[in-house]
Each structure stands twice: as C-alpha cells, then as structure tokens.
Design an enzyme around this catalytic site. Structure first.
Site, PDB file in Angstrom:
ATOM      1  N   GLU A 420      -5.700 -53.992  16.506  1.00 58.94           N
ATOM      2  CA  GLU A 420      -6.029 -54.387  15.140  1.00 58.94           C
ATOM      3  C   GLU A 420      -6.960 -55.595  15.111  1.00 58.94           C
ATOM      4  OE1 GLU A 420      -2.559 -55.104  12.797  1.00 58.94           O
ATOM      5  OE2 GLU A 420      -3.702 -55.435  10.976  1.00 58.94           O
ATOM      6  N   LYS A 597       6.402 -58.649  10.067  1.00 59.45           N
ATOM      7  CA  LYS A 597       5.380 -57.820  10.745  1.00 59.45           C
ATOM      8  C   LYS A 597       4.240 -58.711  11.216  1.00 59.45           C
ATOM      9  CE  LYS A 597       1.841 -54.857  11.297  1.00 59.45           C
ATOM     10  NZ  LYS A 597       0.436 -55.176  11.498  1.00 59.45           N
ATOM     11  N   ASP A 613       8.960 -54.717  27.483  1.00 61.78           N
ATOM     12  CA  ASP A 613       9.508 -53.623  26.690  1.00 61.78           C
ATOM     13  C   ASP A 613       9.465 -54.059  25.219  1.00 61.78           C
ATOM     14  OD1 ASP A 613      11.063 -51.816  25.325  1.00 61.78           O
ATOM     15  OD2 ASP A 613      12.658 -51.750  26.822  1.00 61.78           O
ATOM     16  N   HIS A 710      -9.821 -60.709   6.723  1.00 54.67           N
ATOM     17  CA  HIS A 710      -9.292 -59.628   7.529  1.00 54.67           C
ATOM     18  C   HIS A 710     -10.154 -58.374   7.386  1.00 54.67           C
ATOM     19  CE1 HIS A 710      -5.909 -57.496   9.439  1.00 54.67           C
ATOM     20  NE2 HIS A 710      -6.162 -56.523   8.595  1.00 54.67           N
TER      21      HIS A 710
END
Ligand code: PEP
Ligand code: MN
Length: 735
Positions: A420, A597, A613, A710
């Site tokens: 991203e 997030k 992981d 962004h």
C-alpha cells in the site's frame, strides 16, 4: 536396469513392491553414506519406468544399461549452503563465478584477493592449500594453515569455499573448510581419493584429467556419488593438445555435450585451460555460451609475485571485466569506509533504488549476502519448496525502509514489506516528528507464551482446579522436562493456572506459561501442552481436548510511548484534532477498528519483512483490543503541555530465531538492517512502527483529510501501474 532409492525409503517394502510388479532385484550395498540401489535381474518382466517410479521410495530409474546411473540421476540444479551463510545455486539461471588465487600464499594475500573476488560478484572463493605440482621443486602449498586463512577470508566476504583435497590424508581437514571439495585433474582417477571425498558427504568439483575421454570422467563422478557425495560438478580444464602456445586445449565441445545432451552440471576453468591471462576472458565467455553455468578462474592482486601460475592469473581489472561479461553485479567489501549505523538519510525518497542501496551500503557496511539479496530480491525455488507445499513459483513485494526511528536512545532502520502506498512515507514522517522529542520509549515483558490444554467431561472442575493449583510446581517441572534445550537457553515453563469454563460440560482449561526466549514459540508451547495432557488427565479425569498455544499471550506484552510537540505536528489545532480522534476511537468500535488497522499497517509491514507470523500477531492484537469489554483502540493520544503523548500496549508474539528467520535470505537481510538484540527488542521496534503509523494516519485525518496526501500517492501508483500493465487497477482501500 538400476533403481535408486530415496533416503527415507524402506528397502524391504520397495523390494516387495517391485517383486509385485514382476521385477527381481538385487540390492547393491552402499558404502557408508552412499545411496541405496537395486539392480534388476535380467530374467525380470518388462516394466515401464513410470510404473517403477510410482513405487513409494523409488527416486530414480536408470533405464538404459548405463555404467553410471548416479551421474545420470544428477539434478541440473543444486543449492550449496555455504558456511559463510551464502547460498550458492549451482546450475541456476545465474552464472556462478568461482575465483581466487592458484594457491593460498598468506593470510593477507587471501584476504585481499577475497575482497576483489566478492567485489567482482564471485560467489565462491578458490585457492589451493595443497598444490599438485608437476615438479617436486615447485611451491606445494601452505597446507593446514592455508585452510584457516581461506575459511576466514571467505567468511569475512560472504563467499563459499572451493579448495582441493590432493590426497586421502587431507580430505578430512579440507572437508572442514570446503563448501565444495575440488578433485584435481591429476587425481581424477585416484579412486581411493574419490571414495574418501565421497564419504565426507560434501559436494565435489571434479576436474577432468588431461588425457581421458568423457566416459571415464563420468565414471570418476560415479565413484564420488557412489561413496556419498550429494552432488558433483564436472569441470573442464583443458586436455592435451598440439598447440605449444597454450598450456592445454580447452574442450568446449565436451562442455556442450555434458550440458545439452547429458544435462549435467558443468564448470569450466579457462585459466588452466589456456595458461595465459590474455585468453581467459574470451574463453570464459565461450564457456558460458557452450553451456557452463559455473566459471572457475585464477586471479591475483600481484601476479608477478604469485608463487604459482602467475601467468594465467587475471589482474583485478580483468576480473571486473569478466564479471561485467558474465553479467554479475559486484558487491562492496564489508570493510569499505562505512560511516556507521543510522536511521537518518537525507532525501532518500528522491534517489533511485540503486542509489539508495549504494548510500545504505556505504553508510552501514552491509554484508555481501545482504547486498546480494537487496540487489536480486529473489527467493531460491529450492528454499521456497522447503518452506511450504505445492510450490509453483515465488511472489515478490516491495521491501522499503522506514526512516528516522529512534527508540530507547538507539537508531533503527525499519524494514517494511507492504503493497500500500503512503504507509512507509507516513510512518517515516511521524518518526521524524517524534525524534525531535527524543524518540520512542518502550519495553517488553519476558517472552512468555500461553499454552492451553482443554479437558472436558471433568467430573468436578472446582476440585480438579484445586488439584492443579496444588501440583503447580510439579506441572512446571514436568513441562520443563519436555523442553530441555529451551531451559538450557534460560527459558522454560514459568507458571501454570486454570480456567474453569463450564461446570455443566466439565470444561476446564489448563494454562501453561512458557518463556520462549527469542523464539516466536508456537512449537515449544505445543510440545509442552501435548506432553502434559495425559499426565494431568491421570490426576483429574475427563477427556483431553485441544492442546495448542493461545494467540492471546497476555504475559507477552509490549509497551510503547512517545511525545510529539504541537509545533512539530503542525500546530495546536492538529494536536487537538489527533487527541479528539483518539477519544472518538475510545468511544466507538467502528472507529477503533480503523484506528487499529492504521497501527497494523506499520506492524504487519515489519512483520512481513522480518518473516514473522503476522496472522498470529493480528489475532493477538484484535483479541486484546476486545478483551472483556467493547473493542477498543490499542493506542491512545492525549494532550500534554507541549503537544501530544501517545501510549500503546499490545501482545506481540514474534521471534528472532527459527522458522523463516533462518530460511529466507530476505529476512536475514532485513534482520541485518533493523539491528535488534533479540525478540524483546524487536517487539519494541515493531510497536514503534505501529504507533508511528497511527500518529501519521490521525494527523492526516485531523488535517487535510486522508484523501489529499494518501490519495496523491495512490494516484501516482495507479498511473504507473496502469502504464506498466495496460490495465486500470481497482480502487484501493485504505485506513
Ligand atoms: C587448480 O585448480 O588449482 C589445479 C591445480 O587445477 P588442475 O587440477 O586442473 O590442474
Ligand atoms: Mn593453478
């Protein structure tokens, strides 16, 4: 017909299965370490190779009556894991250059030349410690001492080692150092030596003798394989010929034949092939064209002073020309004038990718292995195939660096893998603002993981819980018996308790708390849980259910905080805005989800780069955020006199040893870049990346809104992608 068995095959079962097909076999007893084979008796039925290959345990079938079935079964590619940490893929797409002096003459000589070789993009260092010489009066090598110098020089420059074992007497010493053992041309048919080299279990490079044909050469290879060599590279180095101008006649027809007809791994040594440096470069190019995937050359920084074969040693600039001709990219020697580790690089984003790598290498003094990885960014298919199942290829993503981080008074570069746009830039920008107020402060608890053992239908769970409380010390001792190595490293089970979950169904859960040190720890905890289950069952009755770690390790927490001034942030209004955004998240799970997030944008990117992981990390983070209450933000921001303070706490089960950390060369490179002392420090670094990402997102949302900055980066990516692929990318999502 000869049938070759797999290492793990059950010989009796294979023989029985073959007999079922109508094949009468005779076992060819191997020498210690050699592969097992069956010879098929001539009176047997005719059975196709496909049917035989379908028998479990069969590795290869040599159909034609070949005198060298093991050579026939050689794979075209082979991965040599060198002691220096370098992985050398023989027979792959990339030409492997083995370079070095004819003989290891002194410690400083081999150090200097190793540096030149690494710089030219050689992957392996050659040099004889024991020299076969035509005249007994010539220099015959520095022996055991030279092996030590050779190993040290190769380790320092991240190279593999190829060196010759001239006699059975030297084989053991040579095998301690050589990643590939060379058998010299004069020894090609010294069968006792071939057997001894085979028994070391190391791959071999077999030089062709001056006067022999291909079949005898292959049979010499069969000797090596028969006695346990896992792999043989056939090296053409010139045969006897009529030309007085050249030392030998380089038989490139044999090279083409081995590579293209027999599909065998083949190397060429043009140095001994012609004996004069002015012809080495053209012949190396011709060798590659003929099919050699490995080129071996002699080189010397002062060939006039060389104690052997000076006339054929490439000068340093010729080695560089060869490297260019073979399309090998050079690496910087690690001792180059690097100025020291830092997380600050001015205008990094304005540079080209190549330029960034150059600056980084100069500044940090990166190891050759890391330099190579950064350049190629690939994962060997062989390594990939061992990592998971049904592998058909590998898959790449960008590896970036988060900059400006200062954490507990130390700089850290933050390797990030994320698809991203704006995550890396935003995180670096926030770290710059935080740095002005002294950077991040954090610490992590001991690496205590939680293991669960489920018991159901326990007759009386309150009674059972009491038994387990009373026998807590016994439980801890038993747990530690199952993991002696972890205990030896200072870890081990530290506590145990129970959860009485449901009286009616008799559901009781035993929790085992295990300090797993620098490991992620899943395997250790699972081992302990499985070991204890039957013992505990014998005390409390009931049925054993699940035995597995919990991904909510409440005793493995990381705490991170930072200050940032309103001035750095861009004004009081922005600082207020960030604090208000934080309260919003504290009041509303819909907002908290997106808030978290944004934190995981940073943490997951670092987790991916460092081979962690990330599913476990995600599971832990969100379970923690929702633990015993409404789902909440992991990090919160409040106003201070000068600006803002951010605070975050979360579980982070990560490791710096084991798993992909060791297997993936990109992870090893990322570990070198981030410079942490162990799992606890890494947890703090990852948390800092999370908190920085959170700050950047909140600042953008409180200010110009996410769309401007962004989406500007998104737009740039979309344009580039659209231009590159001709496909309009779908609209990306963001936090
Ligand atoms: C060597 O490579 O050092 C060497 C002695 O080569 P050969 O055995 O091919 O003469
Ligand atoms: Mn030589």
């Amino acid at each position: 017909m000869v049938i070759l068995l797999r290492d793990d095959a059950d010989e009796k079962a294979v023989a029985a299965a073959l007999q079922g097909l109508g094949l009468w076999t005779r076992a060819l007893t191997p020498d210690a370490g050699g592969p097992r084979m069956f010879e098929v008796e001539t009176q047997s039925a005719h059975v196709s190779a496909e049917l035989i290959l379908a028998v479990p345990g069969v590795a290869h079938v040599a159909e034609r009556k070949s005198p060298h079935p093991l050579v026939d079964a050689l794979a075209e590619q082979y991965l040599v894991r060198c002691r220096s940490g370098a992985d050398v893929w023989l027979g792959g797409d990339r030409t492997v250059l083995i370079a070095g002096p004819c003989a290891v003459e002194s410690e400083s000589q081999i150090q200097t030349i190793a540096g030149l070789c690494a710089a030219a993009g050689a992957q392996m260092l050659r040099g004889g410690a024991f020299k076969p010489r035509t005249s007994p009066y010539s220099f015959n090598g520095q022996g055991d001492e030279a092996l030590k110098w050779l190993a040290a020089a190769a380790a320092e420059h991240g190279l593999g080692v190829v060196t010759e074992a001239m006699s059975e007497l030297h084989v053991e010493a040579v095998a301690q150092v050589a990643d590939i053992i060379q058998v010299g041309s004069r020894n090609m048919q010294n069968f006792a030596l071939l057997a001894a080299v085979g028994r070391t279990g190391r791959p071999a490079l077999l030089k062709r003798a001056r006067g022999v044909g291909i079949e005898e050469w292959l049979l010499a290879g069969e000797h090596l394989l028969r006695h346990g060599c896992p792999y043989v590279v056939f090296c053409e180095r010139g045969i006897a010929g009529p030309n007085a101008e050249m030392r030998n006649t380089l038989d490139l027809a044999a090279v083409a034949y081995l590579r293209h007809i027999l599909k065998l791994p083949v190397a060429v040594d043009p140095s001994h092939g012609v004996g004069r440096r002015d012809l080495v470069l053209p012949l190396a190019k011709a060798s590659a064209a003929a099919g050699a995937s490995i080129i071996l050359v002699e080189t010397h920084d002062q060939p006039a002073q060389a104690r052997s074969d000076g006339a054929q040693a490439l000068l340093p600039h010729q080695l560089t020309e060869l490297s260019v001709a073979l399309d090998l990219e050079p690496v910087e020697p690690p001792s180059a004038s690097h100025t020291g580790y830092t997380s600050r690089f001015s205008e990094f984003y304005k540079k080209s990718v190549q330029e960034r790598r150059r600056v980084l290498t100069r500044q940090l003094g990166l190891s050759p292995a890391t330099q190579r990885y950064l350049r190629e960014g690939t994962l060997d298919l062989g390594v990939a195939d061992h990592m998971t199942e049904n592998v058909i290829s590998t898959f790449a993503l960008p590896l970036s660096l988060g900059l400006n981080f200062r954490i507990n008074g130390r700089d850290h570069l933050i390797p990030m893998v994320v698809e991203e746009p704006s995550v890396v830039a935003a995180c670096s920008n926030a770290a710059r603002m935080v740095r002005a107020s002294g950077g991040f402060r954090g610490d992590a608890t001991r690496s205590v993981m939680t293991g669960q053992v489920q018991f159901d239908r326990v007759p009386n769970i309150a009674e059972a819980a009491k038994i387990l409380r009373d026998r807590r010390d016994e439980i801890i001792a038993l747990a530690n018996e199952a993991i002696p190595r972890m205990v030896a490293r200072g870890g081990g089970c530290v506590d145990a308790d129970t959860r009485e979950l449901d009286e009616a169904s008799g559901l009781l859960v035993l929790h085992l708390y295990v300090d797993v040190g620098d490991a992620m720890g899943a395997n250790v905890v699972d081992t302990v849980a499985e070991k204890l289950a039957p013992v505990v069952q014998s005390w409390i009755g009931g049925h054993i259910g699940l035995r597995i770690l919990s991904n909510l390790p409440l005793r493995r927490l990381v705490h991170i905080e930072c200050d940032v001034t309103a001035e750095m942030l861009g004004g009081e209004e922005l600082a207020d805005g960030v604090a208000r955004a934080s309260s919003f998240a504290e009041m509303d799970p819909f907002r908290a989800s997106t808030h978290n997030k944004g934190i995981m944008n940073g943490i997951d990117a670092v987790a991916l780069a460092l081979g962690q992981d990330w599913r476990a990390i995600e599971a832990g983070a969100h379970a923690f955020a929702g633990l015993g209450r409404e789902y909440r933000p992991l990090a919160t921001w409040s106003r201070t006199a000068t600006g803002l303070r951010g605070v975050m706490e979360m579980p982070l089960a990560i490791g710096t040893v084991g798993g992909s950390v060791q297997a993936h060369p990109g992870v090893r490179a990322a570990m070198e870049l981030v410079r942490v002392d162990g799992a606890r420090q890494l947890a703090v670094v990852m948390a800092a990346a999370g908190l920085a990402s959170n700050l950047a997102a909140l600042r953008a949302l409180a200010g110009e809104g996410i769309q401007q900055g962004h989406m500007r980066l998104h737009a740039r990516k979309s344009e580039i992608l659209a231009a590159a692929s001709g496909i309009l990318p779908s609209r990306p999502t963001h936090a």
